[in-house]
Design an enzyme around this catalytic site. Structure first.
Site, PDB file in Angstrom:
ATOM      1  N   ARG A  65       0.848  -1.097  -0.019  1.00 11.52           N
ATOM      2  CA  ARG A  65       0.056   0.151   0.097  1.00 11.52           C
ATOM      3  C   ARG A  65       0.928   1.188  -0.094  1.00 11.52           C
ATOM      4  NH1 ARG A  65      -4.188   0.521   4.766  1.00 11.52           N
ATOM      5  NH2 ARG A  65      -5.414  -0.878   3.577  1.00 11.52           N
ATOM      6  N   ARG A 179      -4.361   3.834  17.325  1.00 11.62           N
ATOM      7  CA  ARG A 179      -5.118   3.040  16.515  1.00 11.62           C
ATOM      8  C   ARG A 179      -4.767   3.881  14.990  1.00 11.62           C
ATOM      9  NH1 ARG A 179      -7.769  -0.698  14.113  1.00 11.62           N
ATOM     10  NH2 ARG A 179      -9.606  -1.494  14.910  1.00 11.62           N
ATOM     11  N   LYS A 180      -5.616   3.427  13.772  1.00 15.94           N
ATOM     12  CA  LYS A 180      -5.298   3.963  12.556  1.00 15.94           C
ATOM     13  C   LYS A 180      -5.906   5.438  12.688  1.00 15.94           C
ATOM     14  CE  LYS A 180      -8.371   2.999   9.152  1.00 15.94           C
ATOM     15  NZ  LYS A 180      -9.231   2.364   8.210  1.00 15.94           N
ATOM     16  N   GLY A 434     -17.093  -5.522   2.137  1.00 14.58           N
ATOM     17  CA  GLY A 434     -16.962  -7.199   2.265  1.00 14.58           C
ATOM     18  C   GLY A 434     -17.245  -7.494   3.583  1.00 14.58           C
ATOM     19  N   CYS A 439     -14.533  -0.478   4.647  1.00 14.90           N
ATOM     20  CA  CYS A 439     -13.768   0.036   3.882  1.00 14.90           C
ATOM     21  C   CYS A 439     -14.212   0.718   2.676  1.00 14.90           C
ATOM     22  CB  CYS A 439     -12.615  -0.880   3.512  1.00 14.90           C
ATOM     23  SG  CYS A 439     -11.747  -1.744   4.862  1.00 14.90           S
ATOM     24  N   GLY A 440     -15.151   0.241   2.122  1.00 11.71           N
ATOM     25  CA  GLY A 440     -15.789   0.470   0.989  1.00 11.71           C
ATOM     26  C   GLY A 440     -17.084   1.572   1.275  1.00 11.71           C
TER      27      GLY A 440
HETATM   28 FE1  SRM Z   1      -9.816  -0.507   5.381  1.00 12.43          FE
HETATM   29  C1  SRM Z   1      -8.524  -2.916   7.504  1.00 12.43           C
HETATM   30  C2  SRM Z   1      -8.701  -2.274   2.909  1.00 12.43           C
HETATM   31  C3  SRM Z   1     -10.310   2.379   3.344  1.00 12.43           C
HETATM   32  C4  SRM Z   1     -11.978   0.658   7.870  1.00 12.43           C
HETATM   33  N1  SRM Z   1      -8.709  -2.137   5.140  1.00 12.43           N
HETATM   34  C5  SRM Z   1      -8.371  -3.295   6.212  1.00 12.43           C
HETATM   35  C6  SRM Z   1      -7.361  -4.338   5.659  1.00 12.43           C
HETATM   36  C7  SRM Z   1      -6.068  -3.649   5.820  1.00 12.43           C
HETATM   37  C8  SRM Z   1      -7.453  -5.514   6.507  1.00 12.43           C
HETATM   38  C9  SRM Z   1      -6.630  -6.771   6.033  1.00 12.43           C
HETATM   39  O1  SRM Z   1      -5.357  -6.473   6.763  1.00 12.43           O
HETATM   40  O2  SRM Z   1      -6.749  -7.350   5.225  1.00 12.43           O
HETATM   41  C10 SRM Z   1      -8.014  -4.206   4.309  1.00 12.43           C
HETATM   42  C11 SRM Z   1      -6.869  -4.707   3.327  1.00 12.43           C
HETATM   43  C12 SRM Z   1      -7.389  -5.649   2.244  1.00 12.43           C
HETATM   44  C13 SRM Z   1      -6.599  -5.686   1.045  1.00 12.43           C
HETATM   45  O3  SRM Z   1      -5.870  -6.610   0.688  1.00 12.43           O
HETATM   46  O4  SRM Z   1      -6.822  -4.709   0.253  1.00 12.43           O
HETATM   47  C14 SRM Z   1      -8.456  -3.072   3.998  1.00 12.43           C
HETATM   48  N2  SRM Z   1      -9.540  -0.289   3.474  1.00 12.43           N
HETATM   49  C15 SRM Z   1      -9.042  -0.936   2.560  1.00 12.43           C
HETATM   50  C16 SRM Z   1      -9.058  -0.426   1.112  1.00 12.43           C
HETATM   51  C17 SRM Z   1      -7.955  -0.820   0.222  1.00 12.43           C
HETATM   52  C18 SRM Z   1     -10.400  -0.642   0.553  1.00 12.43           C
HETATM   53  C19 SRM Z   1     -10.685  -0.161  -1.002  1.00 12.43           C
HETATM   54  O5  SRM Z   1     -10.727  -1.202  -1.616  1.00 12.43           O
HETATM   55  O6  SRM Z   1     -10.263   0.541  -1.204  1.00 12.43           O
HETATM   56  C20 SRM Z   1      -9.197   1.008   1.657  1.00 12.43           C
HETATM   57  C21 SRM Z   1      -7.336   1.655   1.597  1.00 12.43           C
HETATM   58  C22 SRM Z   1      -7.177   2.955   2.026  1.00 12.43           C
HETATM   59  C23 SRM Z   1      -5.933   3.493   1.945  1.00 12.43           C
HETATM   60  O7  SRM Z   1      -5.258   3.766   0.913  1.00 12.43           O
HETATM   61  O8  SRM Z   1      -5.415   3.452   2.864  1.00 12.43           O
HETATM   62  C24 SRM Z   1      -9.581   1.094   2.979  1.00 12.43           C
HETATM   63  N3  SRM Z   1     -10.795   1.046   5.648  1.00 12.43           N
HETATM   64  C25 SRM Z   1     -11.006   2.023   4.611  1.00 12.43           C
HETATM   65  C26 SRM Z   1     -12.000   3.124   5.098  1.00 12.43           C
HETATM   66  C27 SRM Z   1     -12.413   4.185   4.230  1.00 12.43           C
HETATM   67  C28 SRM Z   1     -11.745   5.487   4.291  1.00 12.43           C
HETATM   68  O9  SRM Z   1     -10.790   5.545   4.951  1.00 12.43           O
HETATM   69  O10 SRM Z   1     -12.202   6.557   4.100  1.00 12.43           O
HETATM   70  C29 SRM Z   1     -12.429   2.549   6.211  1.00 12.43           C
HETATM   71  C30 SRM Z   1     -13.362   3.348   7.312  1.00 12.43           C
HETATM   72  C31 SRM Z   1     -13.002   4.574   7.490  1.00 12.43           C
HETATM   73  C32 SRM Z   1     -12.333   4.634   8.836  1.00 12.43           C
HETATM   74  O11 SRM Z   1     -11.496   3.773   8.998  1.00 12.43           O
HETATM   75  O12 SRM Z   1     -12.531   5.281   9.979  1.00 12.43           O
HETATM   76  C33 SRM Z   1     -11.747   1.368   6.658  1.00 12.43           C
HETATM   77  N4  SRM Z   1     -10.261  -1.172   7.587  1.00 12.43           N
HETATM   78  C34 SRM Z   1     -11.118  -0.509   8.218  1.00 12.43           C
HETATM   79  C35 SRM Z   1     -11.129  -1.153   9.406  1.00 12.43           C
HETATM   80  C36 SRM Z   1     -12.153  -0.982  10.553  1.00 12.43           C
HETATM   81  C37 SRM Z   1     -11.401   0.223  11.317  1.00 12.43           C
HETATM   82  C38 SRM Z   1     -11.718   0.425  12.858  1.00 12.43           C
HETATM   83  O13 SRM Z   1     -11.649   1.496  13.211  1.00 12.43           O
HETATM   84  O14 SRM Z   1     -12.286  -0.578  13.388  1.00 12.43           O
HETATM   85  C39 SRM Z   1     -10.287  -2.235   9.269  1.00 12.43           C
HETATM   86  C40 SRM Z   1      -9.876  -3.291  10.560  1.00 12.43           C
HETATM   87  C41 SRM Z   1      -9.071  -2.557  11.479  1.00 12.43           C
HETATM   88  O15 SRM Z   1      -8.391  -1.555  11.428  1.00 12.43           O
HETATM   89  O16 SRM Z   1      -8.874  -3.260  12.756  1.00 12.43           O
HETATM   90  C42 SRM Z   1      -9.685  -2.212   8.035  1.00 12.43           C
HETATM   91 FE1  SF4 Z   2     -13.718  -6.048   5.231  1.00 11.46          FE
HETATM   92 FE2  SF4 Z   2     -12.109  -3.891   4.575  1.00 11.46          FE
HETATM   93 FE3  SF4 Z   2     -11.410  -6.376   3.809  1.00 11.46          FE
HETATM   94 FE4  SF4 Z   2     -13.549  -5.260   2.614  1.00 11.46          FE
HETATM   95  S1  SF4 Z   2     -11.397  -4.795   2.436  1.00 11.46           S
HETATM   96  S2  SF4 Z   2     -13.503  -7.346   3.329  1.00 11.46           S
HETATM   97  S3  SF4 Z   2     -14.444  -4.011   4.434  1.00 11.46           S
HETATM   98  S4  SF4 Z   2     -11.588  -5.386   5.740  1.00 11.46           S
END
Ligand code: SRM
Ligand code: SF4
Length: 509
Positions: A65, A179-180, A434, A439-440
């Site tokens: 990333r 946290r993030k 998903g 994240c979506g």
């Molecule tokens: Fe996300 C975790 C993908 C935007 C909330 N997110 C993950 C992980 C890293 C989980 C993992 O280890 O597999 C996903 C990686 C999957 C992969 O292989 O791609 C993942 N998040 C994504 C992306 C790629 C979705 C997408 O297809 O666009 C986005 C990457 C953004 C970037 O470039 O940095 C992405 N994630 C978001 C957003 C949207 C945003 O930022 O506007 C959110 C909700 C907003 C927020 O964070 O407040 C989001 N992701 C999460 C969470 C829940 C966070 C929480 O506070 O609980 C997780 C799980 C965690 O952190 O425990 C997570």
């Molecule tokens: Fe769940 Fe984020 Fe993975 Fe999508 S990319 S399946 S919302 S953790």
């Protein structure tokens, strides 16, 4: 002392044991010994401090990333990324993310040192882009192009990133947040970055006749709770004050944010604990200078634009063209073509949007027809059909270990099927995610679909909870869940009904 240090959860323990950034010094060794021989915590967690994600779904094939401040990338950078992905043949691909960013897939650990050199050579970094770090900083994709923009955010976004990451080298000062953390800086009138869902959002506003930002804090989505950001009651000028305020808030969060429970450690939980007034006071104390009170009403008074199609720029004679990249998925050749087109007909620059699309700016009038004739535009249309146009999808089970359902392929197939059956007067923004991590961003969509398991005829099948009512642009508001547990195989008639009842869709004869 870090608050709650005596009650450390698994993540806090592993951070206390060894700072995540330490793996930077070890990356050459890891590349030598191979991922199978690595310490499990280094492999599955600490590598994320370098932006390297072990994928349990495809062991040995990592995701990288990046950080793309304000979503702006040069053609040389895109070409380097395309060549990296190309090196992995059919296993390689990339995704545009919901934070205007890129993730590369298929990456092998032994190649990382060389990949980091390549990134370095074009001024890119993937540092601190995952886990308990500040994510890619978003800004208006029209920054510097739009004659109606209020503030050009490019320089500010870069400065905030440089402060947080120490110019992309990695910054131990911010490598152990609770946290993030998400930051957005909006400079346009249409809230193009969903400011309200960030931990800190700067939104443009006039205070008397001075143009600056109101500051919102605490927006976030998580599996257990989703909140729009609230007013900090602060106004900052369009200058170094933005960087300083980000720094002060991050330090307050780092030193006082709750760390016991991962589900309760985003910034809003600290604000809840203290109340917004005390939070503001602590930030002011950290900042060392008073904060001005917020201006009354922000200047985001436009409906959100999706930037797809051809539009004039503020620079006379130049246009930008926004292309729809279905669900954000790019193949190596697409990346190389984008780089070539931007170089040949534009100014060697590309921009990414939080809708997972791409914009090529700075195209002269004479070159527009040549760009339109490029074969890539048959795949990435500037004028796509109404559902594909606004489709957003997270990664889903193809690569994400937390996923409950497959998203990207299914999202596209269902949208195309619905377009066959229905005539739609306007685009409808459908967002797939998903699992409940969101994240979506299903809560910002016209129709949001969140993966879940559903019991049907005695079997467990993939399904979704359905959200509606997300409003973007001016007066943005989060949508809410209207129906739970719909099996994906039953979705076409359910979505068809929602589209007819709420969005003026008509069944094709
Ligand atoms: Fe996300 C975790 C993908 C935007 C909330 N997110 C993950 C992980 C890293 C989980 C993992 O280890 O597999 C996903 C990686 C999957 C992969 O292989 O791609 C993942 N998040 C994504 C992306 C790629 C979705 C997408 O297809 O666009 C986005 C990457 C953004 C970037 O470039 O940095 C992405 N994630 C978001 C957003 C949207 C945003 O930022 O506007 C959110 C909700 C907003 C927020 O964070 O407040 C989001 N992701 C999460 C969470 C829940 C966070 C929480 O506070 O609980 C997780 C799980 C965690 O952190 O425990 C997570
Ligand atoms: Fe769940 Fe984020 Fe993975 Fe999508 S990319 S399946 S919302 S953790």
């Amino acid at each position: 002392m870090i608050q709650g240090e005596n009650k450390l959860n698994k993540f806090e323990k592993l951070k206390a044991e060894k700072d995540g950034l330490k793996v930077k010094e070890q990356i050459d060794d890891f590349a030598q010994i191979g991922w199978e021989a690595m310490d499990k915590n280094d492999l599955e967690y600490r590598l994320k401090w370098l932006g390297i994600f072990f994928r349990p779904v495809t062991p040995g094939k990592f995701m990288l990333r990046l950080r793309i401040p304000n979503g702006i990338i040069t053609s040389s950078q895109m070409r380097v990324l395309g060549e990296i992905v190309q090196g992995y043949g059919s296993q390689g691909s990339a995704d545009i993310t919901t934070r205007q960013n890129l993730q590369l897939r298929g990456i092998e650990l032994q190649d990382i040192p060389n990949i980091f050199n390549q990134l370095n050579s074009v001024g890119m970094t993937s540092i601190q882009s995952g886990i308990d770090n500040v994510r890619n900083i978003t800004g208006s994709p029209m920054a510097g192009l739009d004659e109606h923009e209020l503030i050009d955010t490019r320089d500010l976004v870069q400065k905030v990133q440089d402060m947080i990451t120490c110019q992309g080298q990695g910054n131990p000062e911010f490598s152990n947040l609770p946290r993030k953390f998400n930051i957005a800086i909006e400079g346009g009138r249409d809230n193009s970055v969903h400011a309200e869902i960030n931990d800190i959002a700067f939104v443009p506003v006039y205070k008397n006749d001075r143009l600056g930002f109101n500051v919102l804090v605490g927006g976030f989505f998580s599996a257990k709770r989703c909140e729009a950001a609230i007013e900090l009651d602060a106004w900052v000028a369009n200058d170094q004050s933005v960087v300083d305020l980000c720094r002060a808030i991050l330090l307050v969060f780092r030193d006082h944010g709750p760390r016991e429970n991962r589900q309760k450690s985003r910034l809003m939980w600290l604000i809840d604990q203290w109340g917004i007034e005390r939070f503001r006071q602590e930030v002011v104390a950290q900042l060392g200078v008073p904060l001005e009170k917020a201006a009354e009403k922000d200047a985001m008074d436009w409906h959100k634009r999706d930037h797809l199609g051809i539009y004039p720029q503020k620079q006379a004679g130049l246009s930008y063209i926004g292309l729809n990249v279905p669900v954000g998925r790019l193949q190596a050749q697409d990346m190389l073509d984008l780089a070539r087109i931007a170089e040949l007909y534009g100014a060697g620059e590309l921009r990414l949007t939080v809708e997972q699309n791409v914009i090529i700016p700075h195209i002269s009038f004479e070159n527009l027809e040549l760009v339109k004739a490029e074969p890539l535009l048959n795949k990435f249309s500037p004028n796509p059909s109404p559902l594909t146009r606004s489709l957003v999808s997270c990664t889903g089970s193809q690569f994400c270990g937390l996923a409950i359902v497959e998203t990207k392929n299914r999202a596209l197939a269902i949208s195309r099927e619905l377009e066959q059956r229905l005539s739609l007067p306007n685009p409808v923004r459908i967002h797939w995610t998903g699992c409940p991590n969101s994240c979506g961003q299903p809560q910002v969509a016209d129709i949001g679909l969140m993966g879940t398991k559903v019991s049907k005829n005695g079997k467990i099948v993939e399904g979704v909870d359905i959200f509606v009512g997300g409003k973007v642009g001016k007066d943005a508001k989060l949508g809410s869940c209207i129906q739970k547990g719909v099996a994906c195989e039953d979705l076409i008639p359910v979505l068809s009904a929602i589209l007819q009842d709420n969005f003026g869709a008509v069944v094709k004869s």
